[in-house]
Structure formats: structure tokens, C-alpha cells
Design an enzyme around this catalytic site. Structure first.
Site, PDB file in Angstrom:
ATOM      1  N   ARG A1040       0.851  -1.374   0.141  1.00 40.49           N
ATOM      2  CA  ARG A1040       0.089  -0.099  -0.021  1.00 40.49           C
ATOM      3  C   ARG A1040       0.894   1.099   0.034  1.00 40.49           C
ATOM      4  NH1 ARG A1040      -5.047  -0.912   0.882  1.00 40.49           N
ATOM      5  NH2 ARG A1040      -4.387  -2.881   1.971  1.00 40.49           N
ATOM      6  N   THR A1041       1.543   1.423   0.844  1.00 37.69           N
ATOM      7  CA  THR A1041       2.514   2.702   1.145  1.00 37.69           C
ATOM      8  C   THR A1041       3.603   2.661  -0.196  1.00 37.69           C
ATOM      9  OG1 THR A1041       2.508   2.292   3.357  1.00 37.69           O
ATOM     10  CG2 THR A1041       3.963   3.824   2.615  1.00 37.69           C
ATOM     11  N   ARG A1089      11.462   1.888   4.414  1.00 37.93           N
ATOM     12  CA  ARG A1089      10.619   1.349   5.164  1.00 37.93           C
ATOM     13  C   ARG A1089      11.251   0.184   5.959  1.00 37.93           C
ATOM     14  NH1 ARG A1089       5.152  -0.797   6.259  1.00 37.93           N
ATOM     15  NH2 ARG A1089       4.282   1.554   5.740  1.00 37.93           N
TER      16      ARG A1089
END
Ligand SMILES: [Zn+2]
Length: 1308
Positions: A1040-1041, A1089
Site C-alpha cells: 500500500r505505502t 521502510r
């Protein structure tokens, strides 16, 4: 949700046609409705290129025919642009529900459900909401969320203008001033605010029309009452309290913009001071009291607002002007009530332009036709005044006072040359009766008495008998104005029976013809407690007794000014009072130099009235009447006989010919100055005046004065003889009705030789040949000609000086031979102009050819005076058929009957007086003047209007005394522009939310707003980050990110390279630092991330490019927090003063850590932490951070308790991967499931304010960073309060903003 389930099960309505013919024939009528009681549709949904227009729904105060007028205007313009039209409206009273206005008419309510059903069936190109008023605007958001294509300003921008917070924020950004305001949470809050800014204050809910539940509070007591009312109306939208500005001028701006570029605007001003709802106010357009500087400033504000709100289509703004400042109080991105009014007054179709602006996105050709020039329209020299009409007399007991809530049930607008005239006309049109004699005045307050002093003096000077309540009378008497005190039954201490002049009976007996009652405003809550006051009783008594009543000081002053300037009866003036949708062409006054009137002698054929009426109907303003009457006009006696008949009956101007006889040459010469000219009959025709002897002709040719023409009936050889005779006598002759090729060539030759000759041709020789009419009927002198002759006339147009009808009426019976020999001649004066205009249409003539021969040349040849203010208005396009009855002429027939002609006479004005209105002759018999006689007495008669003019201009010069503020420019000096916030406002890296300031945050949101708007409009943004590379380094999978960042990058034209934890070098054990360093050498921005807290910070220390933290373990997730805050702001209007519940595993949820910290940038936040166990509660570090900034934090373990009364519920997933022991996870898994029931309980329990009972808005919105497991029941997805999918979409816009700002590429 219900809808989706329904549609999934194919439970959809059918479209049926209303059977308007009771089943006797198949119904054809275009009335459609939706019903579930049917199996098939009555119509096929085959409309191509269709656009749906939503109507205004039911009529009620504030929403009525004005919006319908705009809708119909829109539909018409759409048709003109080639679209099919679908209207949805449920009001049988409207024009938009006439079946022939649009292609499809759905007789249905304006609700989301109906509109979307029709939308899916018809599949139009899109929907237009902007013209239906508030009803369609209110479903804009819903339609937009349901993926309905909306033409016009985007629903988001509409929301930005309707939502007080968003609107106010935008105004601040634009440096546009506004009254200070506050959202009211509870009475204490509002009270504190009002005390701070000072009473009076205005209370208003958002998203309302006609000011429902809007009120001005003058004290605490009012405030509580009004807040309570407003909360009921507002439902889920906020109630706002703002400073009310007394004694200010209110302005209305109506404008149209194309994609944020201002096209046109119009400014209207209110007569009353601000505080009267614009629907109730007396509106003047164009604004009369504003100077250029003010207008420029208004234009500037309008320009900025159009741009900021990306306005596409119509919009309306209200401003107040006071103390050199303009403040914007409201902006509606739709048509306003005043659109039709300004359109008509200024003669500019705002609706058509707005419609084209809406459709510009659909068709580049339409876009190209609009020039966004930001033009301020000033109209064409007339002023429009709109006066409200009330129904107080029908509402027993209602107080006749106006306020911010609309009360009028109708309105009348009138035009005038200046505002007083227009005002008086409008006022009279509402049924107001100008007082005959006695006026009762009662004015509250010393200030108001002073303001009225001049006006009352004027009333007294105008001869009115003035009476007043005691205080009022005393005041004016002490100022030497005779106002008689009336013993006042309501005044304390007086008794009804012993008064000599009891005023209550004066009211009942209508001894007063006008009551001016000006109560004190602002001294207390007149609305609430005003009943039973003396003022209330006075007003009510006036209304109940049908006595005209004025209650506003500005209106009273304007009325007295108007009485003084205009008098009791304003006159009608077609130039300012009439508006037509026709394209009227104005021609000068036209002259027919050849008309047989038949009076005296044969009035059964025609008389002066019928003949001149026919002339006027045919657009002829002056006729020259032939002398072959009975008796013929050959001497003084016969001249007087004819002239007297004419004077009595003629409705157009005229002059009389003298007839030449063998014996009257000298008398004719004497009378020449009174005549149109001399007529010599040299051939056989319908007369006794024929002269055969050339020597007789010569006497006249020699003796008749040369400043008057001699007109000759001379055919064929006679013509040649006459031309020679005239030439030898060295004088001009005018040849009547040239008919043949031979004759026109002869005249041409004579002209070429320089002989002094002019000629005329009759329409029947130009348009008819002998074959066109039957034997007998066709008798005329000269006879009808052959095709060759006709052609010769057309070929020699340049030789023809005049067109003249030779109108020679005989009755139909006479023409049919029923009364003996058939007389020669045709009636024709009424149809010459249409026949000629038809030739213009057919390009056989130009309009100038016509006006030369009907106006310029005849005036020159016959020495006719030019007439002032005389003109003829024709509709060049109208096609019609000449009737058989012959029109106005008594003859009752015409040889042109049945012909199709183009061009019709609509209005005729002679000497400034309307004589034909809308095709109807309205002049009174005797109006026409003998132009040869009236010339002598002209000077004296022309003075009257001048005198009036002088008076008026003086009046305009001593303009109503403006208060100091209004005279001086309202211009505020330009403020210093804040330095463009560049990349330096963002940190280089984006690692933690704690690095932001509020200003930076706002900057990010502002840029995100812009991108969001651009993306929705498919604006190409690829130039922003073209050539830039984003490296996405994800040690932890988050599709998603990473997708959100990739989409953001690519939307802006950049490219993305991805490294994930599976990639080789990372697997081989390369350190985070090395990877970050290397990626930094490839890319311009690294998005990281990681599972480790602080990873991003470490990377940022070594990487020479921008590092963005996309989540570091249980640490932070700043871009998520940004988009969360952005979504809250978007959904709630503001983030300030909200209570936000954070739910779930708060210990490990990095998004809630970041969000909690980020929220500390706002004011008045309360945080509820709801976690299933104490273990999973918010980390102490975050709690301390928030506490240090002074915000309230509460911990809960029960979901229902925790979300009670909150504004936002932020759900998170319990993250399995954060638990070291699976058992621990199993324990808490599924502990919180947010259901509709829970949500409703949190919302429905109304919080009652102890003082007012005011219900607080407690319907929370639901956010979730997604993905979810089971925390939110799927049933909630369809709830409007579920904002998480919108939240996900916002992620991309926020990330676009973050990327562009980090890389210094956002244009700020
Ligand atoms: Zn004639």
C-alpha cells in the site's frame, strides 16, 4: 449500502410515462417518473450527447422562480450548444417542468436516490447542479462520491466554500478580510466569543439557503435561544457565530468564471443596512454609490476567489463595506437568486455564459468561445431596483420586521433611468399606494431621528400633513418642521376615550395614508421580545388596516427622495422599462410620401385614424397625404377641412399635398409652406384633378416655390413631356410610382444628364406582376407590370430615390365590382416595410437601401424636419404571413395577403412617445402632428421635457449624502507579500512528525489540495518531477505505502526504482547505511521502510539525497500521519478543538504515535486512547510528548466508552507481527469490532447543553490506515461517516505534496 444491495439484486425502478391522454392514444408526452411498480420502461434510453439538469424542487421562501428561470436558461443554452437535455424536477409550477422545454423530463424529487437512478439509466455525459439553488448543491458530495460526472465547480470546492472553516482558511490565505467568527460547540464557548468581539453577533448554520435559522443576537439571552434553533436546522453541519457589523453597506456580487478565471461580474447594492437577508433587501444594480476604487477592489476580491475555489460556472458573493474596508461574508458557488435580475437589468445573459463555462470541459470549441476578461458589467444606462413583496397582511400577528432570515414571498423589479424612478415603480408594483395627504411617523432613537431630519423636512415641503407619536413630533417641531403630535393609545398615561384625535381609529378609518415606523434596532432582541411593544402594535395596526408601512430607515429615505424627484406617478419609458428576448433592430422614423387617406369624402374606405394606424403598424412614422379627396385639397378651405380631420384623428405625423388644378397655381403657391408639396395628375386615375394642358402644368412648374417639391403622376409619354417641361422651367420634379422599364430608363437618362428629377417606386410594382392578381382586383394606376418591367426596376435601384406605397384603399366589395366600376388602387401602407425587409433577408437589398429610401431621401427631397427620439424597432428574423383581413386599414384586404415575410414591426416611438408597443398601436387619436404646422409652435412645446431633465440632473448631482466611509475609497493598501514558502519550509529529510511547524503542515496540505484538484480534473502534472528518480527501499513489505509513493511520483512525472528485502545485496548483509548511500547516488529521493525504529534517521545521516521515512518499526510513520491529519481536516473542516479516539494496539501502532504527536500542532485537541490491554496502551514517550503540550488524554479499554462523544474514531489493526508470542496476539485478537450499532450509539446519544438544550454534533467519522482485519464491520463501508477509503486516496495527494516540496519543485 441498501442501495448497493438493492442494485445487486436488480431491484431497480422502471421509468414510466404519465398517461396524459387517459389511455385513448399512446401517450407521447414527455412526463416521466420512476416506479418500482413496473416491469419495463416506457422509454428507451437512447439520448445521445445528453446532459442532466437538476431543478430547484418545491417553491418555498428563498427558493422559487428565480432558480427555475436559471435552469430553463441553462437548458436552452445546452440545446443551442447541441446537447440533448434531461431535466429532473418535481414542481408542476415551474417552466422547467413544461414538457417541451427539455428532451426528457423526470417529474421526480431532487434527491440522491432519484438522481442516481436516472443517471444510471440515461447515462448522460454529466449532471449540472449549479442552477437549481441549494437543493442540488446539497447532494453534490454524495453524487461525486458515487462517481457521477458533475459539470461545473467540483463538489470539493463547493464544500470548501460552504464549510465555514475551509472557507475562512482560504480567505486568510488570500488576505481577504472577513468578520471574525467561531464555530459554536456549546453556549459557553459562543458566549465567550461574543463577549470578546462584542454584541451583536450573527448565528448561522452552514449549508442553508434563505438564512433559515439565522439570527442576530444582541445579548446573551438571544444567543442561547438562537443557537438552539440553529442546531436543529444545521444537523451535521457546523453552526457558526460571527461578529455582526452594524450600519454597514451590503453588496452582492454575481459572477461567472471558467476554470477559476473570472469572466464577468456584476455588483448590486442593498438599500437597507447589512443584516437584512438579500432576498428581503431592496437591491439596486448596477451599484450607484460605489466609486471606481471600491469597484476595483471588489473585482480584485472576486478574481481571487474565483481562482482559489477553481470556480467553474456561476457564483455569488456577499460583502459588507464599512470603514474603508470590504469584508466577505459569504460565497455560494452556484447561481444566486439575483442572477435573472442582474441579467435582465444589465442586458447580459449570465446563465448562458455560465452554462457555456460548465460545458467548456466537454468541448474545446465552447471553451474557445469564452474570454475570461474579468469584465465588470455596468449595463446600458438603466438602473434596476428589486423590491421585496411580503405577505404580512395574511399572517395574523406576525411582526412586520425584517432580519437575516428571509421572509419575503415575492419580489418585483423595475427599471428606471435612475434609481429613484426604478424604486418608486417597483414599490408601486408591490401594491404600495403613494400617500395622498396624511403620514404618520414614529421614529425610535435620537440618531435615527437626526438621520431622517432632511427627509421629513422634504415631506413637509411636498405638502403632506405629518403626524407623529409624541416623542417624534416633539423632535421635529423643535427643528421647525410641522409634525402634529397624535395622542397615542399605546403611549403610557394616555387613555383611549378622552383623546380628541384617537389614533387607533385614525388607523381604522384610514386617515393615515402612510405609516413610517422606524424602531430602534440593536437595543435588544426585537425578534424575541418585540411583540406587544408599541412599535409592534403600530406596525401590526397599519398592516391590518391596509395602510402602507415603511419600517426601514434607508427605504424611508429613498422613498422620500423618490417622491421628491419623480412625483407620484413615474412614467413608463420603453427604453428602460421594456426588455425583450427578440433581436430588435432600430430603424429611424420612416416616411411614406404617397398615401391616399380618403378623408374627407370616402371614409367608408379609410379615414385619418385607420390610415395612420395602418401606417404605424407598418412602421411608418410620417405620411404625406395625397389631395384627391372629396373635396380635393386645392385651396385654403379644403386644406383646412382635411387638416382638421387629420388633427382630430391622426396617430402618426403627416403633411398634406395640395392638388394642382388648371386654375389654382397662385393659391397653391401661397399655401405651399403649409403643404407636403404639390401633386399634379397628368394621367387618368382615381381623381378629378387631371390636367391635360402642358401650359397648365407650366404655370405650376414656374410658380410653385422651389423649397417644396412637385410630385407628378406621369406615365409613359407624359413622363417624357413632363421631364422636358420641368427641365425647361429649371425646377425639380418628383415622379410618383415609376412602374415600367421604359419609365425607369427615361428617368435614368434624365438623371445622367443632370436634370433635377427624383422618383419613387411602389411595392406592388416591385413585388407583383399582372399575373399575380385576378382580373379587376389587379386594377391600379399605373397598372401592374410585366416580369421584364419588374426586373428593370430591381436592376435600376440606384435610380430610385424613394419607396412609397401609393396606399389607395378601396373596399373589397368595390374591388370585386359589386358597386359599379372597379376603382384602381391597392391598400399597402402596412406591408411595405415587411416586404422590403424580406428583400433584405433575401439579399436583394441592404438595410441601408431601405432606410435611404424611406427616411434619408424623402426627408431631403421633401424638406422634412428630422424628428427627435423617433424610431422604429423591427425583429428582422421573425417570419410571418400577411393576413387576409388587410390589417388596420378599413379597406379590409391587401394584394399581399398570404405572403410569407421576414421582419416585423414591434415598437414605434415618435417624439419620445411610444405609439406602437409589441406590435400593437397604442397612440391616441390626435397624437399625430401636421409637421408643416407644428414647426411654427415647436419651440414652446419642446421645453417641457427639458425642464424635467434639468431637474433630474441636478438631483443626480446632489447625490444622497454619503457617509464619510462610503465616499472615501474602500481600497485597502496592498499588504507585503509573504516570501514564497520554498523548499526551506520543509526539512531536507522527512523522518519524524516532530520536525514540522504548523506553517509547514499547512503548506503541505495546500499543495496536496491543489494536486488533488488537478488530478480530479486530469490536469497533466508530469512536468513537476520529470527527470527525478525515487528509490523505494522496503525492508518490510507494504504494498500500500510503496504503491502510494510510486503513484505519487509517477503522477508528477518522475520514475521509481524499487528495492525490497528480497533483493540480493540486502540479503547478502549489506548495512542499511551502505544501501542508503548507494541508492542516494542513483536517485533523488529515497523512501525507506524498515522494521527497526530509527532506521530512517540513520539513513538520512549518510544519504546525500532526500530520505523519507515510510515507517520504521514501532517508531513513526510520518506521511501516514500527514494524510490522517489532512483527511480529518478535509472531513471535519478543521482539526482544532476535536476529540479523537485512537483505537487498537497503540503500543506498536506507529501510525498512532505519529498522529498523536502531529495533532499537537493544533489547538484544543482531546485524545482518547482505547487499547484492549494496559500492555498495548500508548507508549509513555508519546503520552509525555502530548502532555507536555497541554492536551487532555484519556485511556479506555472499553470501545463503546472510549468513542462516546468523539469527533473522530481512528481504528487500527492489532498487528500480529508485532507480537513475539502468538498467544498474546490470540488473546487480544478481535477485541474491538466497530459496528454500525456502536457508531450510532456513540453518535445518537445527544449531548444536551445544560443551558440551551443545544445538541452537540456527535456523529464521528471513522478512519483506518488500512489494511484492516476485522476491526471495522464491512457494513460500515457504505456509511457516509466511513472515511477510510477517502483517506487512502488522500495518501497519494499528500505524498505528491511531500515529494514535490522535498525536492523544491512545488510552485508555491
Ligand atoms: Zn396615388
Amino acid at each position: 449500502m441498501v442501495r448497493e444491495a438493492r442494485v445487486a439484486r436488480a431491484v431497480v425502478p422502471c421509468i414510466k410515462q404519465i398517461d396524459t391522454v387517459a389511455g385513448e392514444w399512446p401517450a407521447q408526452t414527455n412526463y416521466l417518473y420512476a416506479t418500482y411498480n413496473g416491469v419495463e420502461n416506457d422509454v428507451e434510453f437512447d439520448l445521445k450527447n445528453a446532459v442532466m439538469v437538476l431543478g430547484s424542487g418545491v417553491y418555498r421562501i428563498g427558493s422559487s422562480v428565480e432558480f427555475d428561470s436559471s435552469c430553463v436558461g441553462c437548458i436552452r443554452e445546452l440545446k443551442a450548444l447541441g446537447y440533448s437535455t434531461i431535466a429532473v424536477n418535481c414542481n408542476p409550477e415551474t417552466v422547467s417542468t413544461d414538457y417541451d422545454i427539455c428532451d426528457r423530463l423526470y417529474f421526480e424529487e431532487i434527491s440522491f436516490e432519484t438522481v442516481i437512478d436516472v443517471y444510471h439509466l440515461e447515462q448522460p455525459k454529466g449532471v449540472i447542479l449549479a442552477f437549481g439553488g441549494q437543493a442540488p448543491n446539497n447532494i453534490a458530495m454524495g453524487l461525486s462520491r458515487a462517481q457521477v460526472k458533475i459539470f461545473g465547480t467540483s463538489p470539493d470546492d463547493i464544500d470548501n466554500a460552504e464549510d465555514r472553516f475551509k472557507f475562512s482558511r482560504k480567505l486568510e490565505a488570500l488576505k481577504i478580510s472577513q468578520p471574525s467568527w467561531k464555530k459554536s460547540e456549546n453556549v459557553d464557548d459562543a458566549k465567550a466569543f461574543c463577549e470578546q468581539v462584542g454584541y451583536p453577533c450573527l448565528i448561522r448554520p452552514s449549508y442553508v439557503l434563505s438564512g433559515a435559522a439565522m439570527n442576530v443576537a444582541h445579548n446573551e439571552e438571544d444567543l442561547a435561544t438562537f443557537l438552539k434553533q440553529a442546531a436543529v436546522v444545521a444537523k451535521e453541519h457546523p453552526v457558526v457565530v460571527s461578529k455582526f457589523i452594524n450600519e454597514a453597506k451590503e453588496l452582492d456580487v454575481d459572477a461567472v468564471a471558467l476554470d477559476g478565471q473570472l469572466c464577468v461580474l456584476a455588483v448590486s447594492e442593498h438599500v437597507e443596512n447589512a443584516g437584512i437577508h438579500s432576498g428581503d433587501a431592496t437591491l439596486v444594480t448596477p451599484a450607484q454609490d460605489l466609486n471606481k476604487l471600491t469597484l476595483d477592489r471588489i473585482k480584485e476580491i472576486t478574481f481571487k476567489i474565483a481562482r482559489e475555489f477553481n470556480v467553474n460556472g456561476p457564483f455569488n458573493m456577499q460583502l459588507i463595506a464599512k470603514n474603508n474596508e470590504l469584508k466577505v461574508i459569504e460565497c455560494n458557488l452556484r447561481v444566486s437568486r439575483s442572477f435573472p435580475f442582474v441579467s435582465k437589468t444589465l442586458d447580459y445573459d449570465f446563465v448562458a455564459l455560465a452554462t457555456r463555462a460548465l460545458m467548456a470541459s466537454d468541448n474545446p470549441a465552447i471553451r474557445a468561445s469564452i474570454k475570461p476578461t474579468a469584465t465588470l458589467l455596468k449595463g446600458r444606462g438603466r438602473v434596476g431596483v428589486k423590491v421585496p413583496q411580503f405577505s404580512f397582511s395574511r399572517l395574523a400577528g406576525a411582526d412586520v420586521m425584517l432580519g437575516v432570515e428571509m421572509a419575503s414571498t415575492g419580489e418585483v423589479a423595475c427599471f428606471g433611468k435612475y434609481r429613484y424612478e426604478a424604486y418608486l415603480k417597483a414599490l408601486l408594483s408591490t401594491g404600495f399606494v403613494v400617500p395622498r395627504k396624511n403620514i404618520f411617523i414614529s421614529i425610535g432613537g435620537y440618531h435615527a431621528k437626526g438621520e431622517m431630519l432632511d427627509s421629513v423636512a422634504k415631506l413637509s415641503k411636498l405638502g403632506f400633513e405629518l403626524y407623529g407619536s409624541k416623542g417624534t413630533a416633539d423632535y421635529f417641531q423643535s427643528n421647525d418642521i410641522n409634525v402634529k403630535p397624535v395622542d397615542w393609545p399605546f403611549e403610557e398615561g394616555s387613555s383611549d376615550e378622552k383623546t380628541s384625535n384617537p389614533s387607533s381609529s385614525s388607523f381604522e378609518n384610514k386617515e393615515f395614508h402612510l405609516v413610517i415606523n422606524l424602531p430602534i434596532r440593536g437595543s435588544g432582541a426585537y425578534r424575541v421580545s418585540a411583540f406587544r411593544t408599541h412599535g409592534y402594535k403600530t406596525r401590526r395596526m397599519a398592516v391590518d388596516n391596509g395602510i402602507p408601512l415603511i419600517t426601514d430607515i434607508k427605504c424611508a429615505k429613498m422613498f422620500i427622495q423618490a417622491l421628491n424627484a419623480v412625483g407620484r406617478r413615474p412614467t413608463m419609458n420603453s427604453q428602460v422599462d421594456c426588455v425583450t428576448s427578440r433581436s430588435l433592430k432600430r430603424l429611424p422614423g420612416l416616411v411614406d410620401v404617397h398615401v391616399h387617406v380618403r378623408e374627407p369624402g370616402a371614409t367608408h374606405k379609410e379615414d385619418w385614424l385607420t390610415c395612420t394606424k395602418a401606417a404605424l403598424a407598418g412602421g411608418i412614422t410620417t405620411i404625406l397625404a395625397m389631395p384627391n379627396t372629396q373635396p380635393p385639397v386645392i385651396d385654403r378651405a379644403s386644406y383646412l377641412l382635411a387638416s382638421n380631420a387629420a388633427q382630430e384623428k391622426a396617430v402618426c405625423d403627416y403633411a398634406l399635398y395640395l392638388g394642382a388644378t388648371p386654375h389654382n397655381a397662385s393659391e397653391a403657391a401661397e399655401l405651399a409652406h403649409l403643404s407636403a408639396g404639390l401633386k399634379m395628375y397628368l394621367n387618368e386615375t382615381f381623381t378629378t384633378l387631371k390636367m391635360d394642358s402642358i401650359s397648365d402644368w407650366t404655370k405650376h412648374l414656374v410658380s410653385f416655390p422651389k423649397n417644396r417639391p412637385i410630385v407628378c403622376h406621369a406615365e409613359r409619354q407624359t413622363l417624357a413631356a413632363l421631364l422636358c417641361g420641368a427641365h425647361f422651367a429649371n425646377r425639380h420634379v418628383h415622379i410618383a410610382h415609376v412602374a415600367t422599364a421604359e419609365e425607369i430608363r427615361l428617368i435614368k437618362d434624365a438623371k445622367e444628364r443632370g436634370w433635377n428629377v427624383t422618383c419613387e417606386v411602389a411595392p406592388h410594382h416591385l413585388f407583383l406582376t399582372e399575373k399575380d392578381l385576378p382580373e379587376g382586383i389587379r386594377e391600379v394606376r399605373p397598372r401592374l407590370v410585366t416580369e421584364e418591367d419588374k426586373k428593370a426596376l430591381w436592376d435600376n435601384l440606384d435610380v430610385i430615390d424613394c419607396f412609397a406605397t401609393d396606399h389607395a384603399p378601396h373596399t373589397w366589395d368595390e374591388k370585386c365590382g359589386k358597386s359599379g366600376a372597379i376603382p384602381p388602387g391597392f391598400p399597402g401602407v402596412e406591408y411595405m416595410l415587411p416586404l422590403l425587409l424580406t428583400a433584405v433577408q433575401e439579399k436583394k437589398l441592404t438595410l441601408k437601401d431601405v432606410t435611404d429610401r424611406l427616411s434619408t431621401n424623402p426627408r431631403r427631397i421633401f424638406n422634412l424636419p428630422t424628428e427627435n427620439e423617433t424610431y422604429v424597432e423591427v425583429d428582422l428574423n421573425e417570419e410571418w404571413t400577411i393576413p387576409k383581413n388587410g390589417g388596420e386599414s378599413k379597406a379590409g384586404w391587401t394584394p399581399f395577403a398570404g405572403r410569407k415575410v421576414h421582419g416585423r414591426v414591434y415598437n414605434v416611438v415618435i417624439r419620445g412617445e411610444e405609439v406602437v408597443v409589441d406590435g400593437r398601436v397604442v397612440a391616441e387619436p390626435g397624437f399625430g402632428r401636421n409637421i408643416r404646422l407644428s414647426k411654427e409652435d415647436a419651440p414652446s412645446s419642446e421645453e417641457e421635457p427639458d425642464e424635467e431633465e434639468v431637474d433630474l440632473s441636478q438631483l443626480e448631482m446632489r447625490r444622497p449624502t454619503l457617509s464619510g466611509d462610503e465616499q472615501s475609497p474602500l481600497h485597502t493598501p496592498p499588504r507585503a507579500v509573504s516570501p514564497a514558502a520554498g523548499p526551506e519550509t520543509m526539512g531536507r529529510h522527512l523522518v519524524s512528525v516532530t520536525q514540522f511547524t504548523k506553517i509547514q503542515l499547512n503548506k503541505i496540505f495546500e499543495v496536496a489540495d491543489r494536486y488533488r484538484h488537478d488530478v480530479e480534473r486530469h490536469v497533466n502534472l508530469t512536468n513537476v518531477l520529470q527527470g527525478y528518480v525515487l528509490a523505494s527501499l522496503f525492508y518490510e513489505v507494504s504494498t500500500r505505502t510503496s504503491c502510494s509513493f510510486a503513484a505519487a511520483m509517477q503522477r508528477l512525472g518522475g520514475t521509481v526504482i524499487s528495492v525490497d528485502s528480497q533483493s540480493s545485496s540486502v540479503q547478502k548483509g549489506e548495512t542499511l547505511e551502505d544501501t542508503a548511500r548507494i541508492l542516494g547516488s542513483y536517485a533523488d529521493v529515497v523512501v525507506l521502510r524498515s522494521k527497526e525504529v530509527g532506521a530512517a534517521e540513520r539513513a538520512s545521516k549518510v544519504c546525500n539525497q532526500v530520505v523519507i521515512n515510510a515507517g520504521d518499526g514501532a517508531g513513526e510513520h510520518p506521511t501516514q500521519a500527514l494524510l490522517d491529519a489532512y483527511t480529518i481536516r478535509q472531513e471535519m473542516g478543521t482539526v482544532n478543538d476535536l476529540t479523537i479516539a485512537l483505537v487498537g494496539d497503540l503500543k506498536n501502532g506507529r501510525t498512532v504515535h505519529s498522529l498523536a504527536k502531529l495533532l499537537c500542532l493544533y489547538k484544543g485537541i482531546t485524545l482518547h486512547y482505547i487499547a484492549p490491554t494496559a500492555e498495548l496502551q500508548m507508549p509513555q514517550e508519546v503520552v509525555d510528548y502530548v502532555a507536555a503540550r497541554g492536551f487532555t488524554q484519556k485511556k479506555f479499554d472499553n470501545l463503546a466508552e472510549g468513542i462516546h462523544h468523539v469527533d473522530v474514531i481512528y481504528m487500527t489493526r492489532i498487528q500480529k507481527e508485532r507480537f513475539s508470542d502468538e498467544k498474546d496476539y490470540e488473546k487480544v485478537k478481535g477485541s474491538y469490532v466497530l459496528t454500525a450499532k456502536l457508531l450510532n450509539e456513540a453518535a445518537m446519544e445527544m449531548h444536551q447543553d445544560s443551558l440551551t438544550g443545544l445538541s452537540r454534533r456527535t456523529s464521528p467519522i471513522v478512519l483506518h490506515p488500512l489494511p484492516r482485519v476485522d476491526e471495522i464491520a464491512v457494513e460500515l463501508d457504505h456509511d457516509d461517516r466511513a472515511a477510510y477509503f477517502r483517506q487512502a486516496r488522500n495518501g497519494m495527494f499528500v505524498r505528491m505534496a511531500v515529494l514535490a516540496l522535498s525536492l523544491g519543485r512545488a510552485e508555491v
